[in-house]
Write a protein that holds these residues in place. Structure first.
Motif, PDB file in Angstrom:
ATOM      1  N   SER A 145       0.833  -1.202   0.000  1.00 50.73           N
ATOM      2  CA  SER A 145       0.000   0.000   0.000  1.00 50.73           C
ATOM      3  C   SER A 145       0.863   1.245   0.000  1.00 50.73           C
ATOM      4  O   SER A 145       0.585   2.223  -0.729  1.00 50.73           O
ATOM      5  CB  SER A 145      -0.932  -0.001   1.221  1.00 50.73           C
ATOM      6  OG  SER A 145      -1.775  -1.134   1.208  1.00 50.73           O
ATOM      7  N   VAL A 146       1.930   1.238   0.809  1.00 45.52           N
ATOM      8  CA  VAL A 146       2.831   2.395   0.861  1.00 45.52           C
ATOM      9  C   VAL A 146       3.506   2.607  -0.491  1.00 45.52           C
ATOM     10  O   VAL A 146       3.598   3.741  -0.990  1.00 45.52           O
ATOM     11  CB  VAL A 146       3.873   2.214   1.980  1.00 45.52           C
ATOM     12  CG1 VAL A 146       4.968   3.270   1.873  1.00 45.52           C
ATOM     13  CG2 VAL A 146       3.209   2.271   3.338  1.00 45.52           C
ATOM     14  N   HIS A 150       3.041   5.896  -2.755  1.00 47.07           N
ATOM     15  CA  HIS A 150       4.245   6.670  -3.113  1.00 47.07           C
ATOM     16  C   HIS A 150       4.348   6.817  -4.627  1.00 47.07           C
ATOM     17  O   HIS A 150       4.627   7.922  -5.140  1.00 47.07           O
ATOM     18  CB  HIS A 150       5.482   5.979  -2.559  1.00 47.07           C
ATOM     19  CG  HIS A 150       6.770   6.625  -2.973  1.00 47.07           C
ATOM     20  ND1 HIS A 150       7.214   7.830  -2.439  1.00 47.07           N
ATOM     21  CD2 HIS A 150       7.719   6.230  -3.884  1.00 47.07           C
ATOM     22  CE1 HIS A 150       8.367   8.147  -2.996  1.00 47.07           C
ATOM     23  NE2 HIS A 150       8.698   7.197  -3.868  1.00 47.07           N
ATOM     24  N   MET A 151       4.127   5.726  -5.334  1.00 46.58           N
ATOM     25  CA  MET A 151       4.201   5.779  -6.797  1.00 46.58           C
ATOM     26  C   MET A 151       3.119   6.687  -7.365  1.00 46.58           C
ATOM     27  O   MET A 151       3.362   7.469  -8.291  1.00 46.58           O
ATOM     28  CB  MET A 151       4.068   4.364  -7.361  1.00 46.58           C
ATOM     29  CG  MET A 151       4.158   4.290  -8.868  1.00 46.58           C
ATOM     30  SD  MET A 151       4.072   2.575  -9.457  1.00 46.58           S
ATOM     31  CE  MET A 151       4.137   2.839 -11.220  1.00 46.58           C
ATOM     32  N   GLY A 152       1.910   6.612  -6.780  1.00 46.31           N
ATOM     33  CA  GLY A 152       0.824   7.455  -7.266  1.00 46.31           C
ATOM     34  C   GLY A 152       1.116   8.935  -7.069  1.00 46.31           C
ATOM     35  O   GLY A 152       0.887   9.757  -7.968  1.00 46.31           O
ATOM     36  N   ASP A 179      11.283  10.722 -15.860  1.00 41.50           N
ATOM     37  CA  ASP A 179      12.206   9.625 -16.112  1.00 41.50           C
ATOM     38  C   ASP A 179      11.771   8.358 -15.372  1.00 41.50           C
ATOM     39  O   ASP A 179      12.518   7.792 -14.571  1.00 41.50           O
ATOM     40  CB  ASP A 179      13.615  10.039 -15.691  1.00 41.50           C
ATOM     41  CG  ASP A 179      14.661   9.006 -16.132  1.00 41.50           C
ATOM     42  OD1 ASP A 179      14.390   8.301 -17.123  1.00 41.50           O
ATOM     43  OD2 ASP A 179      15.698   8.913 -15.466  1.00 41.50           O
ATOM     44  N   ILE A 180      10.538   7.875 -15.623  1.00 39.47           N
ATOM     45  CA  ILE A 180      10.099   6.626 -14.994  1.00 39.47           C
ATOM     46  C   ILE A 180      10.780   5.459 -15.705  1.00 39.47           C
ATOM     47  O   ILE A 180      11.129   5.556 -16.885  1.00 39.47           O
ATOM     48  CB  ILE A 180       8.566   6.482 -15.039  1.00 39.47           C
ATOM     49  CG1 ILE A 180       8.047   6.511 -16.470  1.00 39.47           C
ATOM     50  CG2 ILE A 180       7.896   7.562 -14.203  1.00 39.47           C
ATOM     51  CD1 ILE A 180       6.538   6.254 -16.579  1.00 39.47           C
ATOM     52  N   PRO A 181      11.022   4.346 -14.997  1.00 37.78           N
ATOM     53  CA  PRO A 181      11.790   3.246 -15.606  1.00 37.78           C
ATOM     54  C   PRO A 181      11.123   2.658 -16.840  1.00 37.78           C
ATOM     55  O   PRO A 181      11.821   2.293 -17.797  1.00 37.78           O
ATOM     56  CB  PRO A 181      11.845   2.202 -14.487  1.00 37.78           C
ATOM     57  CG  PRO A 181      11.591   2.972 -13.225  1.00 37.78           C
ATOM     58  CD  PRO A 181      10.681   4.085 -13.598  1.00 37.78           C
ATOM     59  N   THR A 182       9.804   2.563 -16.836  1.00 33.74           N
ATOM     60  CA  THR A 182       9.108   1.902 -17.934  1.00 33.74           C
ATOM     61  C   THR A 182       7.703   2.466 -18.032  1.00 33.74           C
ATOM     62  O   THR A 182       7.144   2.923 -17.020  1.00 33.74           O
ATOM     63  CB  THR A 182       9.056   0.373 -17.709  1.00 33.74           C
ATOM     64  OG1 THR A 182       8.392  -0.250 -18.812  1.00 33.74           O
ATOM     65  CG2 THR A 182       8.307   0.035 -16.443  1.00 33.74           C
ATOM     66  N   PRO A 183       7.103   2.476 -19.222  1.00 30.25           N
ATOM     67  CA  PRO A 183       5.716   2.945 -19.339  1.00 30.25           C
ATOM     68  C   PRO A 183       4.784   2.046 -18.512  1.00 30.25           C
ATOM     69  O   PRO A 183       5.072   0.870 -18.268  1.00 30.25           O
ATOM     70  CB  PRO A 183       5.407   2.821 -20.825  1.00 30.25           C
ATOM     71  CG  PRO A 183       6.737   2.746 -21.493  1.00 30.25           C
ATOM     72  CD  PRO A 183       7.667   2.087 -20.519  1.00 30.25           C
TER      73      PRO A 183
END
Length: 884
Positions: A145-146, A150-152, A179-183
């Motif tokens: 959940s964390v 965090h990603m959101g 600069d996210i690692p992947t779409p």
């Protein structure tokens, strides 16, 4: 839980085998869909309470039949007991089906038992294991959940609109996300989005491929399946095979979306799409990326080889392969979604002596109200379900198990048992001290754990009110003689016969038709008695027209009570027949009576057809000024009627003859004395009017429809509820509401207080034009109160959003006059003020162009004003509703 761990592991291993054996021969979408079997089996324990309503999940094909020893080691053995040194269990069965190994140990001193220390150690390890499991699940879920939050937040903070081409069939917005690692396709608190790394700004073709791929994830609702995968991993993290399933199902999810994306892009772009996949594999990833709820296109370098190979070979599922996969899936489901059979249970229909012995012990404990012993005999795999049984009065944390009630109860331990394989049915005969009996039926399924049998109560039914021929068959079968409901046995009839001598409470037992109704607990119908083949036969016709025929006898003399003897051959009719529905007297006889001249010839005709009507009253010659009334029940088209014949005791002349339709209270006057006709201005029915009375039956559904709140049922039309109209009462199925209504009407004089004032609610139609009503600019603002002893207990509210003008009126009915309240309190003690009145939420409906008025209402003790308004807004008026 052990069963779920074992069966889900088998499913995962089999799906891995299918994945390897059929590589290149099944479509990726089919391959991905097969993981739904594993997910369903892992989630199955959540639905056990519902599933048990439909029966047992045990099967002879279950893999648990072979894996039972392993399950036994993993399961919590709630039934393991200790034996003090030197103690020998005399009768293990009487101790509630204690493990039969104790008996073996008593007979064979060399047999090893679990000592108290060993049991304590085993229990300690189990508690520790479960504690680690639960703690790990909570921590893993919190971590997921964390990470998700965090990603959101990161994506929400750094996203900018994407202005490139977006597929018209996708409604998901697309963003650049730094600069996210992947779409990825990500859903954050309901906000959906496709997120692209900014490095794709220099490669429009790759960006277009990625958007289509992620849009396919959105179309497949993969964010839901991603969360399900993560939740199941949290619940079953202890099982390494579940981790393997999570990893492989994530890979198959990407393969499925690759297939969908190429289908959307077109075959011409298959290899260009493959090049995009290779480019995406360069993104940074972690070994735990499959735990993410996001759907991303990269999925790591290791899986990319498989994806490129699949794109190149374009696998399809042939007919033979599809058939093999479907058959394998069915076999897998049958073998893993069911539990083990009880050892030694025998085939269906086979009599098992052990089952019968255990069922006898269960029935004896039941009759003896021994909750402790019954609890010990209940299935240890879900023993807490014991407290859901109808007769258990305790909670699971109570020190003492309270079981049963005082009366009625099978206090004389009379019961019947039928055994069919592992299933048993116990028929109890509950009774009161009258004595009076009722049938209760309990269905049990026995399971064997080790050497001991344990029970599951699958169904419990009390036949307190038998209202259909089918219920009669279920309760009593085709035979009464010699059974538990034979009142000529065990002194039952003798006791009732003594009670009936001089006690008017038992007067109904002195007539065969009412005796059958009372002693066999028949309801919602009418019984008629007749002589047939030298026997007295009672035909009891239920409300729907189904019926039963019984022979009745007087075993205690001509002045004694009647008791049921036997069910007549083919005497249980599940559907209305002419013989059952149209008894004599019937419609033809009543029509003939109404066509006769209105004089003394009518009484002679009645006596001709029904000679049992006496010509004089010899028992009450001193009260000659009073009349007496004979009542003759009959049925027509499945409805029950009574012919009422009143004879003046003074000279034996006819006072009146009327017919009443029992379910509705509608009256038909065939004859009244000339003086009564003149004085009251009465109109007597002739032949045509009588035919119309029988052939037509009004219903509230002829005028209105409405949607009742859950738990309420419609009692059926009653003609006497409204002045010249009619209505229905609403009956509650809620036990607490029933108790409140019973408390409210406990001391009320039912002859003077309308049933409508003590109901959960109802609907009424008035035809009378004297009911005052006032309108203002089309709204109903005021009405007359149609009852005496009624006042307002709240403000009137004009209701604007109903089909016709409506007015909410909170009305309070006085259940007692001052004198009746004083008399009741002298007899029963103080009556609380809240029980002296009934409060109702009435919503009245009226139109300025009609004299007809309606009211729909709910009891104010049981429902809120909002409930009444919601009910009122569901009322739909038909075209005939406001026609008098």
């Amino acid at each position: 839980m052990a069963e779920t761990l074992i069966t889900s592991s088998v499913i995962i291993l089999m799906l891995c085998a299918i994945r390897i054996l059929f590589k290149g021969r099944i479509r990726p979408t089919v391959q991905y869909g097969l993981w739904g079997i594993a997910a369903a089996r892992l989630a199955l324990p959540c639905f056990y309470p519902v599933i048990r309503w439909f029966g047992s999940l045990q099967s002879p094909w279950s893999i648990m039949n072979a894996a039972a020893p392993l399950a036994d080691r993993l399961a919590v053995r709630a039934h393991v007991v200790t034996v003090p040194s030197g103690a020998v269990p005399v009768n293990p069965g009487q101790l509630g089906a204690v493990h039969a190994g104790l008996e073996n140990a008593a007979a064979n001193p060399g047999t090893a038992l679990i000592s108290g220390a060993e049991q304590a150690g085993l229990s300690g390890w189990i508690v520790l294991f479960l504690g680690i499991w639960i703690a790990g699940s909570i921590l893993l879920f919190l971590w997921l959940s964390v990470v998700h939050i965090h990603m959101g937040k990161r994506l929400m903070k750094q996203r900018t609109p994407y202005e490139g081409p977006v597929p018209a069939w996708s409604g998901v917005p697309v963003y650049w996300a730094g600069d996210i690692p992947t779409p990825c396709y990500f859903v954050y608190f309901g906000k959906k989005g496709i997120y692209l790394p900014e490095r794709l700004q220099n490669d429009p073709e790759a960006a277009r491929h990625v958007v289509v791929h992620e849009a396919c994830h959105a179309g497949h609702r993969d964010h839901i399946w991603g969360w399900l995968r993560c939740v199941l991993l949290c619940c079953y993290w202890i099982n390494p095979f579940v981790w393997l399933a999570g990893y492989l199902s994530k890979r198959d999810c990407e393969l499925s979306c690759d297939e969908a994306a190429v289908r959307r892009l077109g075959e011409a772009e298959r290899f260009a799409y493959g090049r995009t996949l290779i480019a995406m594999a360069a993104g940074r990833r972690t070994p735990w990326n499959f735990l993410s709820t996001a759907s991303d296109i990269g999925n790591g370098k290791k899986s990319m080889k498989e994806r490129i190979w699949t794109l190149a070979h374009h696998p399809k599922t042939g007919p033979v392969t599809a058939l093999v996969i479907a058959a394998a899936a069915i076999v897998l489901i049958v073998c893993t979604f069911t539990g083990k059979m009880g050892n030694g249970g025998g085939a269906k229909g086979a009599e098992n002596p052990e089952i019968r012995e255990q069922t006898v012990l269960w029935a004896e404990a039941f009759c003896g109200r021994n909750g402790k012993e019954l609890y010990a005999m209940y299935n240890p795999d879900h023993r807490d379900d014991f407290y859901d049984m109808e007769m258990v009065q305790s909670e699971k944390d109570d020190a003492v198990i309270s079981f049963g009630m005082s009366s009625p109860w099978p206090m004389d331990s009379v019961y019947d048992i039928e055994v069919d394989g592992r299933n048993a049915e116990v028929t109890y005969y509950a009774m009161t001290s009258d004595p009076h009996r009722w049938v209760w039926k309990e269905k049990l399924t026995w399971v064997k754990d080790g050497d001991s049998w344990y029970a599951d109560q699958q169904e419990f039914h009390t036949y307190d009110q038998v209202t259909t021929a089918q219920e009669f068959r279920e309760a009593y079968g085709e035979t009464l003689t010699g059974g538990g409901m034979d009142y000529r046995t065990n002194g039952l009839g003798e006791g009732l016969n003594r009670n009936a001598q001089g006690d008017p409470f038992y007067e109904g037992l002195l007539k065969p038709e009412t005796a059958a109704e009372i002693l066999l607990n028949l309801h919602s119908g009418m019984g008629t008695a007749a002589a047939a083949d030298g026997e007295t036969v009672v035909t009891y016709t239920f409300e729907k027209g189904d019926s039963v025929e019984l022979t009745m006898v007087q075993p205690y003399g001509a002045d004694g009570i009647w008791v049921p003897d036997e069910v007549r051959k083919d005497g249980i009719r599940d559907e209305r027949t002419e013989a059952a529905a149209d008894s004599v007297p019937g419609m033809a006889e009543i029509v003939a009576l109404s066509e006769l001249p209105k004089d003394q010839n009518l009484l002679e005709a009645i006596r001709k057809w029904w000679p049992e009507i006496p010509s004089e009253d010899k028992e009450n010659e001193t009260e000659a000024e009073l009349n007496y009334v004979n009542q003759y029940p009959f049925s027509y088209r499945g409805e029950t009627y009574r012919l009422l014949v009143s004879v003046l005791k003074e000279d034996g002349s006819l006072d009146y003859a009327s017919v009443i339709r029992e379910p509705t209270g509608e009256w038909l006057n065939i004859y009244q004395t000339p003086e009564a006709v003149e004085h009251y201005g009465m109109v007597l029915a002739g032949g045509e009017e009588t035919k119309v009375f029988f052939e037509t039956h009004a219903s509230m559904a002829d005028y209105v429809t409405y949607r009742l709140p859950e738990g309420l049922t419609d009692s059926g039309y009653q003609a006497d509820l409204g002045d010249g109209g009619g209505g229905s009462l609403f009956l509650t199925e809620d036990e607490d509401q029933k108790a409140r209504l019973e408390e409210l009407g406990r001391y009320v004089d039912r002859d003077s207080v309308p049933d409508a004032w003590l109901a959960a609610g109802g609907i009424i139609r008035w035809n009378a034009d004297y009911l005052y009503r006032r309108f203002d600019t089309g709204s109903l603002m005021e009405t007359a109160i149609p009852w005496n002893h009624t006042t307002y207990w709240g403000e009137l509210v004009s209701v604007e959003d109903c089909e016709v003008p409506a007015l909410l009126e909170p009305l309070c009915h006085d259940l007692y006059t001052p004198s009746s309240l004083e008399e009741a309190e002298k007899r029963y003690g103080p009556i609380p003020e809240e029980n002296q009145t009934s409060r109702m939420w009435y919503v009245f409906f009226a139109r300025p162009d009609s004299d007809v008025m309606y009211a729909i209402y709910l009891n104010g003790d049981l429902y809120k004003k909002e409930d009444a308004l919601k009910l009122a807004r569901s009322v739909h008026f038909k075209e005939e509703a406001f026609t008098p």
